[in-house]
Design a protein around this motif. Structure first.
Motif, PDB file in Angstrom:
ATOM      1  N   TRP A  16      33.532  47.412  38.427  1.00  0.00           N
ATOM      2  CA  TRP A  16      34.382  46.323  38.917  1.00  0.00           C
ATOM      3  C   TRP A  16      35.157  45.656  37.780  1.00  0.00           C
ATOM      4  O   TRP A  16      36.327  45.305  37.952  1.00  0.00           O
ATOM      5  N   MET A  17      34.524  45.474  36.633  1.00  0.00           N
ATOM      6  CA  MET A  17      35.245  44.849  35.519  1.00  0.00           C
ATOM      7  C   MET A  17      36.357  45.768  35.001  1.00  0.00           C
ATOM      8  O   MET A  17      37.458  45.299  34.696  1.00  0.00           O
ATOM      9  N   ILE A  18      36.086  47.055  34.912  1.00  0.00           N
ATOM     10  CA  ILE A  18      37.118  47.992  34.457  1.00  0.00           C
ATOM     11  C   ILE A  18      38.281  48.015  35.449  1.00  0.00           C
ATOM     12  O   ILE A  18      39.453  47.945  35.049  1.00  0.00           O
ATOM     13  N   ALA A  19      37.975  48.105  36.734  1.00  0.00           N
ATOM     14  CA  ALA A  19      39.030  48.106  37.753  1.00  0.00           C
ATOM     15  C   ALA A  19      39.822  46.798  37.700  1.00  0.00           C
ATOM     16  O   ALA A  19      41.061  46.811  37.714  1.00  0.00           O
ATOM     17  N   GLY A  20      39.116  45.682  37.624  1.00  0.00           N
ATOM     18  CA  GLY A  20      39.787  44.386  37.563  1.00  0.00           C
ATOM     19  C   GLY A  20      40.669  44.256  36.346  1.00  0.00           C
ATOM     20  O   GLY A  20      41.819  43.800  36.429  1.00  0.00           O
ATOM     21  N   PHE A  21      40.160  44.685  35.196  1.00  0.00           N
ATOM     22  CA  PHE A  21      40.933  44.608  33.955  1.00  0.00           C
ATOM     23  C   PHE A  21      42.216  45.430  34.067  1.00  0.00           C
ATOM     24  O   PHE A  21      43.297  44.969  33.689  1.00  0.00           O
ATOM     25  N   ASN A  22      42.106  46.646  34.600  1.00  0.00           N
ATOM     26  CA  ASN A  22      43.283  47.508  34.718  1.00  0.00           C
ATOM     27  C   ASN A  22      44.321  46.939  35.683  1.00  0.00           C
ATOM     28  O   ASN A  22      45.526  47.021  35.424  1.00  0.00           O
ATOM     29  N   ILE A  23      43.871  46.346  36.767  1.00  0.00           N
ATOM     30  CA  ILE A  23      44.812  45.762  37.725  1.00  0.00           C
ATOM     31  C   ILE A  23      45.457  44.509  37.148  1.00  0.00           C
ATOM     32  O   ILE A  23      46.665  44.302  37.295  1.00  0.00           O
ATOM     33  N   VAL A  24      44.670  43.676  36.463  1.00  0.00           N
ATOM     34  CA  VAL A  24      45.243  42.493  35.805  1.00  0.00           C
ATOM     35  C   VAL A  24      46.273  42.914  34.760  1.00  0.00           C
ATOM     36  O   VAL A  24      47.340  42.301  34.634  1.00  0.00           O
ATOM     37  N   MET A  88      37.671  51.098  48.872  1.00  0.00           N
ATOM     38  CA  MET A  88      38.154  51.178  47.495  1.00  0.00           C
ATOM     39  C   MET A  88      39.139  52.334  47.342  1.00  0.00           C
ATOM     40  O   MET A  88      40.184  52.182  46.696  1.00  0.00           O
ATOM     41  N   ALA A  89      38.844  53.479  47.945  1.00  0.00           N
ATOM     42  CA  ALA A  89      39.757  54.626  47.864  1.00  0.00           C
ATOM     43  C   ALA A  89      41.098  54.281  48.515  1.00  0.00           C
ATOM     44  O   ALA A  89      42.165  54.588  47.960  1.00  0.00           O
ATOM     45  N   PHE A  90      41.059  53.634  49.658  1.00  0.00           N
ATOM     46  CA  PHE A  90      42.297  53.225  50.332  1.00  0.00           C
ATOM     47  C   PHE A  90      43.101  52.284  49.449  1.00  0.00           C
ATOM     48  O   PHE A  90      44.322  52.450  49.299  1.00  0.00           O
ATOM     49  N   MET A  91      42.443  51.298  48.864  1.00  0.00           N
ATOM     50  CA  MET A  91      43.138  50.334  48.008  1.00  0.00           C
ATOM     51  C   MET A  91      43.761  51.030  46.796  1.00  0.00           C
ATOM     52  O   MET A  91      44.896  50.706  46.406  1.00  0.00           O
ATOM     53  N   MET A  92      43.051  51.967  46.201  1.00  0.00           N
ATOM     54  CA  MET A  92      43.585  52.674  45.036  1.00  0.00           C
ATOM     55  C   MET A  92      44.802  53.521  45.410  1.00  0.00           C
ATOM     56  O   MET A  92      45.834  53.466  44.734  1.00  0.00           O
ATOM     57  N   VAL A  93      44.678  54.288  46.490  1.00  0.00           N
ATOM     58  CA  VAL A  93      45.795  55.140  46.916  1.00  0.00           C
ATOM     59  C   VAL A  93      46.998  54.279  47.281  1.00  0.00           C
ATOM     60  O   VAL A  93      48.133  54.563  46.870  1.00  0.00           O
TER      61      VAL A  93
END
Length: 139
Positions: A16-24, A88-93
């Motif tokens: 979650w932190m890695i995903a959040g960091f990349n989106i931020v 999560m897959a839907f959000m990423m795609v």
């Protein structure tokens, strides 16, 4: 690979932190040319919506589910259930498609991704806190 239940919380925290960091990071990059008080306000609104309506509850739900496994080791991907993996897959795609095909203006990417990513990162921090406090009662 099977891991202890407590380790699932650490994995969730890191993911979650890695995903959040990349989106931020994507949101901040878009802010370079779109920094306005309105966009900052909208980032805060997006953060609050995602944090209070979705992610804070999701962290509690998954922490309690993981703690419910007890001492039995689980597959390392069990930090999520199937429904959460699908979301999560839907959000990423959807996010990749929005940026790849320029389906949203840059100002939207700026405020939306910053708010969403911050909420995701905070969820990761809370999973980390739950990892550190694992031996305490359920959340």
């Amino acid at each position: 690979m099977k891991v202890k239940s407590r380790t699932l919380l650490l994995i969730a925290s890191l993911v979650w932190m890695i995903a959040g960091f990349n989106i931020v990071r994507i949101g901040f990059e878009a802010y370079r040319d779109n920094l306005t008080m309105l966009n900052v306000f909208l980032s805060i609104v997006v953060f609050c919506l995602f944090w209070f309506l979705i992610f804070s509850k999701l962290v509690i739900k998954h922490t309690n589910r993981i703690k419910g496994y007890g001492d039995k080791k689980q597959l390392f991907i069990m930090f999520f259930d199937l429904k959460s993996f699908m979301i999560m897959a839907f959000m990423m795609v959807f996010g990749i498609l929005i940026r790849s095909f320029d389906l949203a203006p840059e100002f939207f990417i700026a405020f939306f991704y910053t708010g969403l990513g911050t909420a995701l990162f905070l969820a990761g921090l809370l999973f980390g806190k739950n990892y550190l406090e694992y031996d305490k009662k359920l959340v």
